[in-house]
Design a protein around this motif. Structure first.
Motif, short mmCIF file in Angstrom:
data_model
loop_
_atom_site.label_atom_id
_atom_site.label_comp_id
_atom_site.label_asym_id
_atom_site.label_seq_id
_atom_site.Cartn_x
_atom_site.Cartn_y
_atom_site.Cartn_z
N UNK A 170 47.79 -19.27 -18.04
CA UNK A 170 46.81 -19.28 -19.12
C UNK A 170 45.70 -18.23 -18.92
N UNK A 171 45.93 -17.29 -18.03
CA UNK A 171 44.99 -16.20 -17.80
C UNK A 171 45.79 -14.96 -17.42
N UNK A 172 46.00 -14.07 -18.39
CA UNK A 172 46.87 -12.92 -18.18
C UNK A 172 46.44 -11.99 -17.06
N UNK A 173 45.19 -12.06 -16.66
CA UNK A 173 44.71 -11.21 -15.57
C UNK A 173 45.20 -11.67 -14.21
N UNK A 174 45.76 -12.86 -14.15
CA UNK A 174 46.19 -13.45 -12.88
C UNK A 174 47.71 -13.37 -12.69
N UNK A 175 48.38 -12.54 -13.48
CA UNK A 175 49.84 -12.51 -13.45
C UNK A 175 50.42 -12.14 -12.10
N UNK A 176 49.99 -11.02 -11.53
CA UNK A 176 50.54 -10.58 -10.25
C UNK A 176 50.22 -11.59 -9.16
N UNK A 177 49.03 -12.15 -9.17
CA UNK A 177 48.64 -13.12 -8.15
C UNK A 177 49.54 -14.35 -8.18
N UNK A 178 49.81 -14.86 -9.38
CA UNK A 178 50.67 -16.04 -9.49
C UNK A 178 52.10 -15.72 -9.09
N UNK A 179 52.62 -14.60 -9.56
CA UNK A 179 54.00 -14.21 -9.25
C UNK A 179 54.20 -14.06 -7.75
N UNK A 180 53.31 -13.35 -7.10
CA UNK A 180 53.45 -13.12 -5.66
C UNK A 180 53.27 -14.41 -4.87
N UNK A 181 52.43 -15.30 -5.36
CA UNK A 181 52.23 -16.59 -4.70
C UNK A 181 53.53 -17.40 -4.69
N UNK A 182 54.22 -17.41 -5.82
CA UNK A 182 55.48 -18.15 -5.91
C UNK A 182 56.55 -17.50 -5.05
N UNK A 183 56.63 -16.17 -5.07
CA UNK A 183 57.63 -15.48 -4.27
C UNK A 183 57.39 -15.72 -2.78
N UNK A 184 56.14 -15.71 -2.34
CA UNK A 184 55.84 -15.91 -0.92
C UNK A 184 56.22 -17.32 -0.49
#
Length: 399
Positions: free
Chosen positions: A208-222
């Motif tokens: 729900x916050x497009x500025x946090x896309x990379x942070x969320x994606x990398x968190x799940x991958x890690x």
């Protein structure tokens, strides 16, 4: 000829996860809802095995949300779908269809109810927001109608529950099928739903916050590394195995819910009105003339039959016609080779006279390497079967 490239530019929108998909090696994009859509990273077969054996992460930001809020939100949300929403509770999701005034299918979204007066249609590849704006008119309904800053990821596969529990906590184990919860992860606002397009256990995480896309994606991958997580696109192979349809591949605005076997998503008896109600009453009374069915295409794997210069892998861009002798009786909508079943499987729209017979039909397409394939109807409906990599038995369904 060499494979053409998909050019990037500002005319097509990027998702909040776009840079991450490039970093993790996406090999092919397509366009969907005016956005770049990551299709696959390795091969369709390798991505399929990652999905059915481990866990996968998909960027499906292309599933845009049509947000409806306000005092008339529930009335207007019902107006857009023939499915009865009177029993849809807050934090519940439903698979629905949107129809036009002729009963044609405009989209087949997942509907989420976030509050009494707050709904999201998570749409397929369609301009549903523009349609909804037209239906709403000016000042006819007391609603806010917009596309919010919401971008979903899908976490799919047998190890998805363990991964999601580690990320969000033990409440994930209590999240029922087609239910959702508004929450956050390390300060990032999300909605988590127990839904997906795979036939495997899985979840969607709506950022729900497009500025946090990379942070969320990398968190799940890690977090998923120990579970052998793989970034992939949606698996065409697995969704066909599971009896899941794809809008515009398997159904379009020229098709109606009865033709695709989705009668259960149409309530013609409810008091509430919806767009297409009178047309669908007439279609039901007169009966349908064709139907979407499951098929098996006999012969060599499609990947070996179709020359690589014609199309990569299984993504064949034509609807192959189906013939009975020289009479054209329909067309194939989706097809792929399942490495688990070791069969070519798919769907076809056929004349209604042919949909109840377990007989062979010929499917032809214009390729000099091979002029015809034989199709067999798969009529074992609505049977469930749990799969493993070594289980080659699969039941198919028309819904």
């Amino acid at each position: 000829p060499p494979k053409p490239y998909l050019g990037f530019g500002t005319r097509i929108r990027k998702s909040p996860f776009f840079e991450s998909t490039l970093k993790w090696g996406c090999k092919e994009y397509t366009t969907y809802n005016h956005m770049y859509f990551p299709v696959y990273y390795n091969t369709p077969e390798e991505d399929f095995w990652s999905l059915v054996n481990d866990v996968t992460l998909w960027d499906v930001s292309v599933e845009r949300q049509v947000e409806i809020k306000g005092p008339d939100a529930t009335k207007f949300t019902q107006l857009l779908t023939p499915r009865n929403l009177s029993d849809c509770a807050v934090d519940q999701c439903k698979y629905v269809l949107n129809t036009n005034y002729e009963g044609g299918i405009l989209s087949d979204p997942i509907l989420l109810r976030l509050a009494e007066d707050h709904w999201w249609y998570s749409i397929s590849d369609s301009d549903l927001l523009l349609w909804a704006m037209g239906v709403a008119g000016k000042d006819k309904y007391d609603i806010q109608l917009q596309e919010p800053d919401v971008s979903p990821l899908q976490v799919q596969g047998p190890k998805s529950r363990a991964l999601m529990t580690e990320l969000f906590g033990s409440w994930i184990n209590d999240l029922k099928y087609y239910r959702c919860k508004q929450t956050e992860i390390k300060g990032i606002p999300v909605v988590v739903s127990r839904t997906g397009w795979s036939g495997e256990i899985g979840y969607e995480v709506y950022l729900r916050d497009g500025k946090k896309g990379a942070e969320l994606y990398e968190m799940i991958m890690a977090a998923g590394e120990k579970h052998k997580i793989a970034p992939t696109g949606p698996s065409q192979i697995r969704r066909v195995e599971a009896g899941i349809f794809s809008y515009f591949q398997d159904m379009r605005v020229t098709d109606n819910p009865f033709e695709i076997g989705m009668d259960r998503l149409v309530d013609l008896e409810m008091e509430a009105d919806f767009v297409g109600k009178e047309a669908l009453k007439k279609i039901k009374a007169e009966g349908i003339k064709r139907k979407l069915v499951g098929i098996e295409i006999l012969g060599d794997p499609i990947s070996k039959v179709v020359p690589p210069e014609y199309t990569p892998g299984y993504f064949v861009p034509d609807h192959w016609p189906v013939f009975d002798d020289k009479e054209e009786i329909g067309y194939v909508t989706s097809k792929c080779f399942s490495p688990r079943l070791e069969k070519n499987i798919g769907y076809a729209f056929l004349s209604i006279d042919y949909t109840n017979n377990d007989t062979d039909r010929k499917s032809t397409r214009q390729l000099q390497s091979r002029s015809d394939l034989v199709c067999r109807l798969l009529l074992e409906k609505k049977k469930k079967n749990k799969h493993t990599k070594n289980n080659k038995t699969q039941q198919y369904k028309n819904t």
